[in-house]
Design an enzyme around this catalytic site. Sequence first.
Site, short mmCIF file in Angstrom:
data_model
loop_
_atom_site.label_atom_id
_atom_site.label_comp_id
_atom_site.label_asym_id
_atom_site.label_seq_id
_atom_site.Cartn_x
_atom_site.Cartn_y
_atom_site.Cartn_z
N TYR A 143 0.82 -1.22 0.00
CA TYR A 143 0.00 0.00 0.00
C TYR A 143 0.86 1.26 0.00
O TYR A 143 0.42 2.31 -0.46
CB TYR A 143 -0.89 0.03 1.25
CG TYR A 143 -2.25 -0.61 1.08
CD1 TYR A 143 -2.38 -1.89 0.58
CD2 TYR A 143 -3.40 0.08 1.45
CE1 TYR A 143 -3.62 -2.48 0.46
CE2 TYR A 143 -4.65 -0.49 1.32
CZ TYR A 143 -4.76 -1.78 0.82
OH TYR A 143 -5.99 -2.34 0.71
N ASP A 226 -3.39 -18.05 0.17
CA ASP A 226 -4.41 -18.73 -0.63
C ASP A 226 -5.08 -19.83 0.20
O ASP A 226 -6.31 -19.98 0.20
CB ASP A 226 -3.84 -19.28 -1.95
CG ASP A 226 -2.55 -20.07 -1.78
OD1 ASP A 226 -1.95 -20.05 -0.68
OD2 ASP A 226 -2.12 -20.74 -2.75
#
Length: 362
Positions: A143, A226
């Site tokens: 970010y 994941d």
Amino acid sequence: MKSEFEIAVFPGDGIGPEVVAEAIKVLKTIESKLNLKITINEAPVGGAGYEATGQPLPDASLDTAKKADAILLGAVGGPKWETIDFSLRPERALLGLRSSLGLYANLRPARIFPALVDASTLKREVVEGLDLLVVRELTGGIYFGEPRGIDTNEKGERQGFNTLIYSEPEIERISKIAFDVARKRNSKVCSVDKANVLEATGFWREVVINMHSQYSDIELSHMYVDNCAMQLVRNPKQFDVILTTNMFGDILSDEASMLTGSIGMLPSASLGEKYAMYEPIHGSAPDIAGKELANPLATILSVGMLFKYSFDREEPNRWVEEAVESVLGQGKRTADIMSEGMMQVGTQEMGDLVVAELEKIN
Ligand code: IPM
Ligand code: MG
């Protein structure tokens, strides 16, 4: 104990002002219950900040935040500002507040209220009793990493890029928060990374393991992101505290919120050394703004967290949770958590119902 406080309130955009108004009712109820004196300083941020001053995070609003004992924020963003320059978008206000105030630790609890078990899209046995906490790093990672941008490469092709970078101190301080909060919960931390592909998160894992040597009472495990996304819908009750990076935490906390029935139910606290900000994890939902459809409960629950973490008062947080549970127990639902046989109420009515329940608690 301190009894006079100042709060900076940033309603923001879309449903932000509506849900914040209900949260303020709750805040005032607790203020008088506890005989406190809370001064509220409201200021524009996000699209509202941009409209007022040309900047999503006006200097004056940032000053208001810095002077306050705590900050309560609604939500920012909307279609109106989707085409303006990136640096002026409403979301920049949120990112600017997080970085200027050093709010590196984002706590996002996902607890299911018993009355809402059937509002979850998952089976009762999968979510009943769910109580997990996502600890998301909030001021680093992809970010904020540099370089970032859009340019043209040697072949004359346009390209976009961001940088995923974490320093050792950044990982150490967020791990410490996760281990410390785990101690007050079920003493389990699962650190989520993508260490099999991304060096930066392989490093993350290494630093978390080093930090863990100071916390032998905490059970530490690691999971690839994941797999974690899958485990959250397969068996979410295996988790106590999930410790993860800024972007993974953004994604996994939205996923975790849906386990509880609606993203409209999840509060959050963003903590740093000096400042703290509280906000619902949902966005500004411009499509339902002004229609009495928004669920104010996430913001109301954020007020509970504010009392707990910034005002050092645990009780109001419990009261708010109890009040919300009773209102839900009466079958009252906003549109997002509505189900057959329940009674739909608007945003303001939901706020009033919570206040009425709070007033009954001694
Ligand atoms: C959140 C939001 C923000 C984020 C956006 C609005 C910048 O999705 O708080 O989760 O990505 O952090
Ligand atoms: Mg998000």
